[in-house]
Design an enzyme around this catalytic site. Structure first.
Site, PDB file in Angstrom:
ATOM      1  N   GLU A 118      -7.540  -6.247  54.689  1.00 11.16           N
ATOM      2  CA  GLU A 118      -8.459  -5.763  55.727  1.00 11.16           C
ATOM      3  C   GLU A 118      -8.457  -6.631  56.974  1.00 11.16           C
ATOM      4  O   GLU A 118      -8.977  -6.219  58.015  1.00 11.16           O
ATOM      5  CB  GLU A 118      -9.884  -5.659  55.162  1.00 11.16           C
ATOM      6  CG  GLU A 118     -10.632  -6.961  54.981  1.00 11.16           C
ATOM      7  CD  GLU A 118     -10.323  -7.691  53.686  1.00 11.16           C
ATOM      8  OE1 GLU A 118     -11.040  -8.647  53.353  1.00 11.16           O
ATOM      9  OE2 GLU A 118      -9.344  -7.299  53.001  1.00 11.16           O
ATOM     10  N   HIS A 150      -6.149 -10.708  51.846  1.00 10.28           N
ATOM     11  CA  HIS A 150      -7.049  -9.841  52.611  1.00 10.28           C
ATOM     12  C   HIS A 150      -6.258  -8.855  53.471  1.00 10.28           C
ATOM     13  O   HIS A 150      -5.942  -9.134  54.628  1.00 10.28           O
ATOM     14  CB  HIS A 150      -7.964 -10.684  53.501  1.00 10.28           C
ATOM     15  CG  HIS A 150      -8.958 -11.486  52.738  1.00 10.28           C
ATOM     16  ND1 HIS A 150     -10.161 -10.976  52.303  1.00 10.28           N
ATOM     17  CD2 HIS A 150      -8.926 -12.768  52.308  1.00 10.28           C
ATOM     18  CE1 HIS A 150     -10.831 -11.902  51.648  1.00 10.28           C
ATOM     19  NE2 HIS A 150     -10.104 -12.998  51.634  1.00 10.28           N
ATOM     20  N   CYS A 205      -9.821 -10.367  46.882  1.00 17.36           N
ATOM     21  CA  CYS A 205     -10.115 -11.801  46.821  1.00 17.36           C
ATOM     22  C   CYS A 205     -11.228 -12.061  45.804  1.00 17.36           C
ATOM     23  O   CYS A 205     -11.017 -11.893  44.610  1.00 17.36           O
ATOM     24  CB  CYS A 205     -10.424 -12.333  48.212  1.00 17.36           C
ATOM     25  SG  CYS A 205     -10.308 -14.147  48.321  1.00 17.36           S
TER      26      CYS A 205
END
Length: 228
Positions: A205, A203, A86
């Site tokens: 994660e 994202h 990002c």
């Protein structure tokens, strides 16, 4: 693989990234303040998402001129691994570690929503635990995620196999309606020529455990851990 996470003023995804890295590797990553320049003991440097320096000027433009970025350039030149997610992807393009730029979303609105990504290659340190052509769900949270480059650069990325991920629908079709931010050729993530630097807009994660609502991003971090 020994990892470090860079912290700029305004970054806010470092804890999510640390959870994902530790879950796969079993090791706590080192937190690196943006004024530090000693990265000599690290294999992987991660630049997480957020709003570095408040996203003043252009997203990532001020962070790209922080002292740590000179060290990251040296780290990459030595063959070290770098992951930018990002705002991290924006910083990598602003610093010249990856080509192109991230522009305002085509809708001119901030997007906070799920998307699907298709894995374009599964033979890199970041993707070895995926299968080529497989899809997974990830999370978008950005206002400037519209990847842009001139045609020559885009053709080069395609020809050299440096497109890592594309936006797609759940079945894996790369369709305009699945490309929510309007990125050129539905590109969601790209690699450096030596495939050791990855910039990824969504994202991964955020989805590394079923308790988070899904684990589609976990193979990325498992891939990194396996390379260590």
């Amino acid at each position: 693989m020994k990892a470090g996470i860079v912290i700029f003023p305004g970054i806010n995804r470092e804890r999510d990234m640390a959870i994902a890295l530790k879950q796969s590797s079993g090791h706590e990553p080192r937190m690196i303040w943006h004024k530090e320049t000693d990265l000599g003991d690290l294999d992987l440097v991660v630049i997480p998402g957020g709003f570095s320096f408040g996203d003043y000027l252009r997203c990532g433009a001020m962070a790209a001129r922080s002292p740590v970025m000179r060290a990251i350039h040296d780290h990459a030149a030595r063959g070290g691994y770098v992951l930018g997610v990002c705002n991290g992807f924006q910083i990598l393009t602003e610093s010249g570690l990856l080509p192109g730029a991230l522009l305002r979303n085509a809708s001119l609105r901030f997007l906070a929503m799920d998307c699907h990504l298709r894995v374009e290659r599964a033979d890199t340190v970041f993707t070895s635990r995926y299968q080529k052509g497989s899809t997974f769900r990830a999370v978008m949270a950005h206002g400037e995620g519209n990847y842009f480059a001139d045609d020559a650069t885009l053709d080069h990325l395609e020809h050299e196999g440096l497109v890592a991920f594309r936006y797609c629908d759940p079945s894996g079709d790369v369709a305009p309606e699945a490309n929510f931010n309007g990125s050129a050729r539905s590109i969601a993530g790209i690699l450096s020529p030596n495939r050791r630097v990855l910039g990824l807009m969504p994202h991964a994660e955020d989805l590394v455990d079923p308790l988070m609502g899904g684990a589609g991003g976990k193979p990325l971090f498992d891939s990194i851990a396996a390379a260590g």
